[in-house]
Enzyme design. Structure first.
Site, PDB file in Angstrom:
ATOM      1  N   ASN A   1      27.238 -52.646 -97.955  1.00 52.73           N
ATOM      2  CA  ASN A   1      26.243 -52.392 -98.986  1.00 52.73           C
ATOM      3  C   ASN A   1      25.683 -53.699 -99.532  1.00 52.73           C
ATOM      4  O   ASN A   1      26.272 -54.773 -99.352  1.00 52.73           O
ATOM      5  CB  ASN A   1      26.887 -51.647-100.164  1.00 52.73           C
ATOM      6  CG  ASN A   1      27.348 -50.258 -99.808  1.00 52.73           C
ATOM      7  OD1 ASN A   1      26.674 -49.288-100.099  1.00 52.73           O
ATOM      8  ND2 ASN A   1      28.527 -50.150 -99.194  1.00 52.73           N
TER       9      ASN A   1
ATOM     10  N   ARG B   1      34.484 -46.157-103.103  1.00 49.99           N
ATOM     11  CA  ARG B   1      34.177 -45.146-102.081  1.00 49.99           C
ATOM     12  C   ARG B   1      33.595 -45.810-100.839  1.00 49.99           C
ATOM     13  O   ARG B   1      34.288 -46.042 -99.867  1.00 49.99           O
ATOM     14  CB  ARG B   1      33.230 -44.093-102.652  1.00 49.99           C
ATOM     15  CG  ARG B   1      33.198 -42.788-101.833  1.00 49.99           C
ATOM     16  CD  ARG B   1      32.250 -42.817-100.648  1.00 49.99           C
ATOM     17  NE  ARG B   1      30.883 -43.124-101.016  1.00 49.99           N
ATOM     18  CZ  ARG B   1      29.919 -43.321-100.129  1.00 49.99           C
ATOM     19  NH1 ARG B   1      30.170 -43.243 -98.830  1.00 49.99           N
ATOM     20  NH2 ARG B   1      28.693 -43.622-100.522  1.00 49.99           N
ATOM     21  N   ASP B   2      32.333 -46.159-100.892  1.00 46.70           N
ATOM     22  CA  ASP B   2      31.682 -46.741 -99.718  1.00 46.70           C
ATOM     23  C   ASP B   2      32.319 -48.071 -99.332  1.00 46.70           C
ATOM     24  O   ASP B   2      32.434 -48.410 -98.155  1.00 46.70           O
ATOM     25  CB  ASP B   2      30.191 -46.931-100.007  1.00 46.70           C
ATOM     26  CG  ASP B   2      29.347 -47.002 -98.746  1.00 46.70           C
ATOM     27  OD1 ASP B   2      29.922 -47.195 -97.655  1.00 46.70           O
ATOM     28  OD2 ASP B   2      28.124 -46.853 -98.841  1.00 46.70           O
TER      29      ASP B   2
ATOM     30  N   CYS C   1      29.136 -47.043 -92.975  1.00 47.93           N
ATOM     31  CA  CYS C   1      29.341 -45.638 -92.630  1.00 47.93           C
ATOM     32  C   CYS C   1      30.109 -45.528 -91.318  1.00 47.93           C
ATOM     33  O   CYS C   1      29.669 -46.078 -90.303  1.00 47.93           O
ATOM     34  CB  CYS C   1      27.984 -44.926 -92.506  1.00 47.93           C
ATOM     35  SG  CYS C   1      28.114 -43.212 -91.964  1.00 47.93           S
TER      36      CYS C   1
END
Length: 306
Positions: free
Chosen positions: A251, A15-16, A242
């Site tokens: 991350n 996802r991220d 983001c």
């Protein structure tokens, strides 16, 4: 506070890690990467988000990825998806999701950039999604973006963060996630705001979602461990960011944080050798080198305990 002896890592690579990449990774490749992560021993995996595919086309196949990986639930693996509104919650339920994460900005500036709405309006939308999930037997967690520093509004007040979270705890949120979305928080700020959340909601598990823009990520993990935090998000190879937070880097790397925890004597249940096998296919999928510290190191230093 005594440090935990074991930690759970929610891997957010699918996802991220992929949502900000220029390349749209094929569904088959995403599923194969997910299976690699499961083989390495990760028991919590975030597979994508149910968002507008026009805004985030990298996440358009989240439902299919989830459905194809769900056979591993019998082996004790939990899968999570992100949801921003009722429509997303309905898509998640239709895809068979058992766990969703609702995401709300802790600042007005980021709320407008991320959800085109002020916090109050975004809260109302998400509470609708929470009620729908609850009514359909789906667990929901609440995560606040920019929980420490916002690129638009500056440092996030700890008391304000608590009040942003409160309606969701009252609505039955299982867990709380607090995110350093732009990776600019330092250990003392992480300690201040995390402590406030722990004190306000002592019966809710809290996890930290950290980015590593200014190389504070691992220091922030240690600060959180010293508060008793035993749940962290991370993305393999340090991927991520983001799309709606200027300056946000990747991350904290799943490989880096596993290595740190193991060297500190904290168990994760993750096989380091099996995890390293994820790097090559992941790098090939995104078309560039990874950025975690371990991705550039062939010899891992020996574990040392004082």
């Amino acid at each position: 506070m005594v440090r935990p002896t074991s930690v759970t890592i929610l891997d957010t690579t699918l996802r991220d890690g992929l949502q900000i990449e220029d390349a749209i990774v094929p569904t088959d490749v995403k599923v194969a990467l997910g299976q690699h992560l499961i083989t390495a021993g990760l028991k919590e995996i975030e597979v994508g988000s149910f968002v507008n595919p026009k805004k985030v086309p990298q996440m358009a196949d989240t439902g299919e990825v989830l459905q194809r990986l769900q056979s591993h639930e019998a082996a004790g693996v939990d899968f999570f998806t992100l949801v921003f509104n009722l429509k997303g919650a309905k898509r998640a339920v239709d895809a068979g999701a058992k766990n969703i994460k609702l995401v709300l900005s802790a600042s007005e500036g980021h709320s407008q950039a991320n959800s085109d709405a002020p916090i109050v309006q975004a809260t109302d939308r998400l509470l609708e999604a929470a009620a729908f999930a609850r009514d359909h037997g789906v667990r929901f967690d609440i995560t606040t973006a920019v929980s420490f520093i916002c690129p638009f509004d500056g440092i996030t007040d700890a008391g304000h963060l608590v009040e942003v979270l409160r309606p969701f705890v009252d609505a039955g949120a299982h867990g709380i996630g607090i995110a350093d979305t732009i990776g600019n928080a330092n250990p003392s700020l992480v300690s201040r705001n995390t402590s406030a959340v722990l004190e306000a909601f002592p019966k809710r598990p809290v996890n930290l979602h950290l980015h590593d823009t200014y190389n504070f990520g691992m220091a922030n993990v240690i600060a959180a461990l010293d508060l008793g935090i035993s749940h962290f998000d991370a993305a393999m190879g340090g991927l991520g960011g983001c799309p709606f937070a200027p300056g946000a880097a990747g991350n904290i790397g799943t490989d880096d944080v596993v290595h740190l925890l193991h060297r500190e004597g904290v168990a994760t249940g993750v096989d380091v050798e099996a995890l390293s096998a994820v790097r090559e296919p992941l790098s090939a999928a995104v078309g560039h080198e990874l950025t975690s510290s371990l991705s550039a190191i062939t010899a891992v230093p020996a574990v040392f305990h004082a």
